[in-house]
Enzyme design. Structure first.
Site, PDB file in Angstrom:
ATOM      1  N   LYS A   1       0.818  -1.214   0.000  1.00 54.80           N
ATOM      2  CA  LYS A   1       0.000   0.000   0.000  1.00 54.80           C
ATOM      3  C   LYS A   1       0.862   1.278   0.000  1.00 54.80           C
ATOM      4  O   LYS A   1       2.055   1.227   0.257  1.00 54.80           O
ATOM      5  CB  LYS A   1      -0.924  -0.004   1.229  1.00 54.80           C
TER       6      LYS A   1
HETATM    7  C1  LIG Z   1      -9.990  -2.776  -2.203  1.00 59.80           C
HETATM    8  C2  LIG Z   1      -9.487  -3.452  -0.963  1.00 59.80           C
HETATM    9  N1  LIG Z   1     -10.323  -3.697   0.048  1.00 59.80           N
HETATM   10  C3  LIG Z   1      -9.938  -4.283   1.176  1.00 59.80           C
HETATM   11  C4  LIG Z   1      -8.630  -4.693   1.360  1.00 59.80           C
HETATM   12  C5  LIG Z   1      -8.280  -5.398   2.618  1.00 59.80           C
HETATM   13  O1  LIG Z   1      -7.235  -4.828   3.319  1.00 59.80           O
HETATM   14  P1  LIG Z   1      -6.361  -5.719   4.337  1.00 59.80           P
HETATM   15  O2  LIG Z   1      -5.536  -6.648   3.502  1.00 59.80           O
HETATM   16  O3  LIG Z   1      -5.538  -4.702   5.060  1.00 59.80           O
HETATM   17  O4  LIG Z   1      -7.301  -6.434   5.221  1.00 59.80           O
HETATM   18  C6  LIG Z   1      -7.698  -4.478   0.336  1.00 59.80           C
HETATM   19  C7  LIG Z   1      -6.315  -4.894   0.502  1.00 59.80           C
HETATM   20  O5  LIG Z   1      -5.639  -5.416  -0.299  1.00 59.80           O
HETATM   21  C8  LIG Z   1      -8.134  -3.853  -0.861  1.00 59.80           C
HETATM   22  O6  LIG Z   1      -7.286  -3.656  -1.883  1.00 59.80           O
END
Ligand SMILES: Cc1ncc(COP(=O)(O)O)c(C=O)c1O
Length: 368
Positions: free
Chosen positions: A177
């Site tokens: 990210k």
């Molecule tokens: C569009 C989207 N939503 C939700 C997430 C979920 O984030 P996390 O991996 O921190 O739980 C991501 C992460 O890759 C994402 O790209």
């Protein structure tokens, strides 16, 4: 091999972690509110809650706006699966609506058509860091939870940063990210009550004035450690530089790949338009229809370039097909884009030479 992603971490992050280790307070310490306050200030919003992941943030935000069993939440099928899964955690139903072919975000007209008397919220995703059309979705009059996991640094056409409109907006801090804490997330909100609900539920349902083992509601362990928050604070200090690095690489890619867009039908990410600004997260292109994507990925690998299909349509994943009976043809724009999209290497310190190498490889694999 040029990797898909590579985080930028340096002496500031190392020192920040060491300070936490030396302090002995590894969790529930001062770095958590410090990171929350700095993050909220950066986005110009009154509150932020640090959580263990973007997914955890989406879950808590949905609970905080009152999504529960039997409700429906209108959302995009073109997303990472977590945005739909978080709705299922509350035994609510993700109701998909098709996307806009240019921005790849939830199409407000399709969203409106999917609303009925069971709909309790809308969950737009700012996919690939491009702002979803929030003003049009706000006009539909339902609570909104934003999936801003890919969109740190983005700005809406009216100048408001993504995550700064006051709706709960979940950011993710996984290693690929714009800002990373390894794993982690943050939910911004303009509501004190939503912040209090999320702060309690991330910590097993304990209110701030309660004792150690006192809990007055159902909660989870969705806390973010002080070690992670310290890394987050150091990353926030250099966020402008990180975002500028991504924007530079994005410009280099656009210049290098525009000939393939003009001559061979390669589709590039949409340019900023109407005053909106993307917060660059990934560089995703859609291959011309005559190219077999799996072959293209293998050929790129042989040329030293990592790539991956990104993103598959959620409604066509086996779990969603089996659970809800989804089938091909339901969301034609999403399905067409999802079948042709690949993510290419993209990170702030990518060199011009690396971009040129990827562009050369793309030229070879699009030769007819
Ligand atoms: C569009 C989207 N939503 C939700 C997430 C979920 O984030 P996390 O991996 O921190 O739980 C991501 C992460 O890759 C994402 O790209």
């Amino acid at each position: 091999m040029i990797p898909l992603a590579r985080p930028v971490l340096g002496a500031a992050e190392e020192e920040a972690v060491l300070e936490v280790l030396r302090s002995g307070q590894l969790s529930l310490g001062p770095r958590v509110p410090a990171f929350e306050t700095a993050f909220a200030a950066r986005l110009g919003v009154s509150h932020a809650s640090a959580v263990s992941s973007g997914t955890a943030g989406l879950h808590l935000a949905l609970r905080a706006v009152g999504v529960g069993e039997g409700n429906e939440v209108v959302t995009s099928p073109f997303s990472f699966v977590a945005s739909a899964n978080a709705i299922l955690y509350e035994r609510a139903r993700p109701v998909f609506a098709d996307i806009d072919a240019v921005t790849l975000n939830l199409d407000p007209q399709a969203a409106e058509a999917a609303i009925n008397n069971r709909t309790s919220a809308i969950l737009p995703v700012h996919i690939f860091g491009y702002p979803a059309d929030l003003p049009a979705l706000e006009a539909l009059g339902l609570p909104i939870v934003e999936d801003a996991c890919e969109a740190l640094g983005a700005r809406h056409a009216d100048g408001v940063p993504v995550g700064g409109r006051g709706h709960p907006a979940a950011f993710g801090f996984y290693a690929n990210k714009q800002l990373t804490t390894g794993e982690g997330g943050m939910v911004t909100t303009g509501s004190q009550a939503i912040k209090e609900s999320m702060d309690s539920e991330r910590n097993q349902g304990r209110a701030p004035d309660m004792g150690w083992l006192d809990h007055d509601r159902l909660g989870f362990n969705y806390r973010l450690s002080d070690i992670a928050c310290a890394i987050g604070l150091a990353q926030l200090d250099r966020l402008d530089e990180l975002l500028a690095g991504r924007a530079r690489v994005a410009r280099a890619y656009r210049e290098a790949l525009t000939p393939l867009a003009l001559e061979r039908g390669l589709e590039l990410p949409c340019e900023d338009h109407g005053g909106a600004e993307r917060g660059w997260f990934v560089w995703v292109v859609q291959l011309p229809r005559e190219i077999v994507r799996d072959d293209a990925i293998l050929a790129l690998r042989e040329l030293g370039v990592q790539s991956k299909p990104y993103l598959p349509a959620i409604h066509l994943m086996s779990f969603y097909r089996e659970r809800f009976g989804h089938r091909e043809g339901e969301f034609p724009v999403c399905e067409d884009v999802a079948a042709r999209s690949i993510a290419l290497p993209f990170f702030p310190e990518m060199t011009e030479a690396e971009v040129a190498l990827v562009a050369e490889a793309m030229e070879k694999i699009t030769e007819l």
